[in-house]
Scaffold this active site. Structure first.
Site, PDB file in Angstrom:
ATOM      1  NE  ARG A   1     -46.597  59.141  35.791  1.00 43.99           N
ATOM      2  CZ  ARG A   1     -47.217  58.510  36.774  1.00 43.99           C
ATOM      3  NH1 ARG A   1     -48.503  58.708  36.984  1.00 43.99           N
ATOM      4  NH2 ARG A   1     -46.567  57.660  37.540  1.00 43.99           N
TER       5      ARG A   1
ATOM      6  CB  CYS B   1     -40.231  59.987  46.657  1.00 43.63           C
ATOM      7  SG  CYS B   1     -39.353  58.461  46.347  1.00 43.63           S
TER       8      CYS B   1
ATOM      9  CG  PHE C   1     -34.856  55.879  38.627  1.00 43.68           C
ATOM     10  CD1 PHE C   1     -34.246  54.939  39.438  1.00 43.68           C
ATOM     11  CD2 PHE C   1     -34.118  56.989  38.219  1.00 43.68           C
ATOM     12  CE1 PHE C   1     -32.921  55.100  39.846  1.00 43.68           C
ATOM     13  CE2 PHE C   1     -32.798  57.158  38.623  1.00 43.68           C
ATOM     14  CZ  PHE C   1     -32.198  56.213  39.443  1.00 43.68           C
TER      15      PHE C   1
ATOM     16  CB  ALA D   1     -30.457  55.088  36.740  1.00 39.05           C
TER      17      ALA D   1
ATOM     18  CG  ASP E   1     -39.804  59.446  40.035  1.00 37.64           C
ATOM     19  OD1 ASP E   1     -39.570  59.897  41.176  1.00 37.64           O
ATOM     20  OD2 ASP E   1     -40.891  58.903  39.730  1.00 37.64           O
TER      21      ASP E   1
ATOM     22  CG  ASP F   1     -37.238  50.333  36.560  1.00 36.03           C
ATOM     23  OD1 ASP F   1     -37.946  51.280  36.963  1.00 36.03           O
ATOM     24  OD2 ASP F   1     -36.838  49.412  37.323  1.00 36.03           O
ATOM     25  CB  SER F   2     -32.410  48.322  37.936  1.00 40.98           C
ATOM     26  OG  SER F   2     -33.299  48.575  38.999  1.00 40.98           O
TER      27      SER F   2
END
Ligand code: SAH
Length: 399
Positions: free
Chosen positions: A218, A343, A234, A286, A303, A256-257
Site C-alpha cells: 500500500r 495470495c 477487491f 470485478a 487483489d 468489492d462484491s
C-alpha cells in the site's frame, strides 16, 4: 492436557525434521508408543532412537506439527512454553520496528510456520489481539496461549479474541462451546498503518479483521497515485484506496462484491479525508466491471481472494488469474500502472508471473515489470517451508 506420545520415524524420514521442516506426515511414522489423541505432545525420534524434536499430534495426514527442535525438549505445552515462543516472535516484530512505532500499531505477531508455530496466527490491533488456529490439535492449547499473551503484553493488552470458528472444520464445533472474546472487551478497534487510520471490525470482519499483509505494498502504491485516476478492485476495507487518496489521486473507485466491505471502505475513507466526492464505491463483480468499464484508469489494483486453496484446483485458479489480468491489461490507460496480486499458496511466484505473462501476450500490450512484491517482515517465511511465501505481487507498466 499433554501426555507424551513417542513417535519413531521410518529410516530416512528424519532428514526433513533435522532440516527444521514444520510437519511430520503420517506416512513417515514407523511406530507410536503411548496414547495418541488429537492435541497430545509428541516426542519425535529417528529410526536410531535419537530425539529430534516435539510437536502436537493430530490423527491426520499431517500427523505432527513441530513446535520445538532438539535439543529443546519441552515437558508440556503449558503457559511457560507459549510465553517463551511468543516473546521470541514479539522480539522479531520489535526488531523490524513494529512494536513501538508512532505510525503503525497493527502487525502480525505470530505467522504460523514462519514463526515455527505451525497452525497458529495471532494479529495485533492497537492492543487488541486476535487468534486464529488452523488445526484442531493446537486448539486444545488456546487457554495457555491466551495466558502467555497476557504475560507478554501486560497492561498494554486490551483484549484477546478467538476467531477459529471459521478456520476449523464445522464438525469440530459440534457439542463444543465457543467463546469469541477470551479477555477484555472488543468489537471494533481503530488502528494506524503508516499514519493512515482504519476501523477494524474484529468481530464481523474477514480473516482476523484486516489484510495486514499489504502494508508495504500500500505504501509503494502512493508513489504512483498523484493526480491519477485509480481503480481498487477487491478493495475490502479500502486499504489501498485510503493510501491512494491521501497520496493525491484525482479519483479513486473502490470495488468489492460485498456490500459490507464497501461500507467499511467508505467509513475508512471518511475517517482519513472526510467526505470526498473524489471517492466512488462500486458493489459489483470485478470481472464484469472490468469488462464493461471505460478505458480511463491510470492505476488499477487487482487483489482477489485466493483462487486456489488446494493443489487440485490450481489449474482452474491459474485460468482465473489469467482472465482477470487480461481484462485489466486490455482496459488500463496507456502508460498506466497495474498492481496485481495472488495470495494462493499453491501458485508460486514463477507460476503467477508466467500466468500474467500469458495475459500480457493475449492483450497485445507492451508490459514491463517495475516491482516484484511479497508479504512484509511480520509475515516471515521459514526457509524450510517455502509455501509460507503466499503473497505475490507484480507492479506492471503498461504501454
Ligand atoms: N485488497 C484488500 C483485501 C482483498 S480480500 C485489502 O487491502 O484489504 C478480497 C476481497 O475480494 C474481499 O473483500 C471479497 O469480498 C472480495 N471479492 C471476492 N470475490 C469478488 C468478486 N468476484 N468481485 C469483487 N470482489 C470480490
Amino acid at each position: 492436557m499433554s501426555q507424551a506420545l513417542k513417535i519413531t520415524l521410518r529410516s530416512g524420514k528424519d532428514d526433513a525434521v533435522r532440516r527444521f521442516h514444520p510437519w511430520v506426515f503420517s506416512g513417515a511414522i514407523k511406530k507410536t508408543e503411548g496414547r495418541a489423541y488429537d492435541g497430545c505432545l509428541a516426542g519425535v525420534y529417528s529410526n536410531k532412537d535419537e530425539y529430534l524434536g516435539s510437536g502436537i499430534f493430530q490423527d491426520a495426514t499431517i500427523a505432527v506439527r513441530m513446535m520445538a527442535f532438539a535439543p529443546e525438549q519441552p515437558d508440556d505445552f503449558g503457559v511457560d512454553f507459549w510465553e517463551n515462543k511468543i516473546r521470541r516472535a514479539f522480539d522479531l516484530r520489535k526488531l523490524t520496528g513494529l512494536t513501538d512505532s508512532p505510525h503503525t500499531n497493527v502487525y502480525r505477531l505470530i505467522h504460523g510456520e514462519g514463526d515455527h508455530l505451525p497452525g497458529l496466527i495471532i494479529d495485533h490491533y492497537n492492543g487488541h489481539l486476535v487468534i486464529q488456529i488452523h488445526s484442531t490439535g493446537l486448539y486444545s492449547y488456546l487457554t495457555p496461549i491466551a495466558g502467555a499473551l497476557k504475560k507478554v503484553y501486560g497492561n498494554k493488552l486490551r483484549s484477546i479474541s478467538d476467531k477459529s470458528r471459521e478456520t476449523l472444520p464445522a464438525a469440530f464445533w459440534e457439542n463444543r462451546s465457543y467463546e469469541k472474546v477470551l479477555f477484555g472487551e472488543c468489537r471494533q478497534s481503530e488502528v494506524l498503518e503508516n499514519g493512515h487510520r482504519f476501523l477494524i471490525d474484529i468481530e464481523g470482519g474477514q480473516k482476523t479483521g484486516f489484510y495486514i499483509d499489504q502494508r508495504d505494498n500500500r505504501k509503494l502504491l502512493t508513489e504512483y497515485c498523484k493526480e491519477n485516476k485509480v481503480l481498487n478492485t477487491f478493495c475490502y476495507s479500502g486499504g489501498f484506496s485510503v493510501y491512494a487518496l491521501k497520496a493525491g489521486a484525482s479519483q479513486v473507485d473502490s470495488l468489492d462484491s460485498s456490500a459490507k466491505a464497501i461500507a467499511l471502505a467508505e467509513e475508512n475513507v471518511s475517517l482519513n479525508i472526510g467526505p470526498a466526492d473524489i471517492h466512488r464505491t462500486i458493489t459489483a463483480d470485478a470481472m464484469s466491471y472490468l469488462n464493461g468499464m471505460e478505458e480511463d484508469y491510470n492505476v488499477i489494483i487487482l487483489d482477489p481472494p485466493a483462487y486456489a486453496k488446494h493443489q487440485h484446483v490450481k489449474h482452474k485458479a491459474v485460468q482465473g488469474y489469467k482472465r482477470l489480468n487480461l481484462a485489466a491489461l486490455k482496459k488500463i490507460k496507456k502508460g498506466g500502472v497495474l498492481f496485481t496480486f495472488s495470495c494462493s499458496q499453491v501458485v508460486d511466484m514463477q507460476l503467477f508471473r508466467s500466468t500474467v505473462m500469458a495475459a500480457a501476450i493475449q492483450s497485445g500490450r507492451n508490459v514491463r515489470i517495475l516491482h516484484q512484491l511479497t508479504q512484509p517482515a511480520d509475515h516471515p517465511v521459514n526457509i524450510f517451508h517455502p509455501e509460507g511465501q503466499y503473497l505475490k505481487g507484480l507492479v506492471l507498466f503498461v504501454d
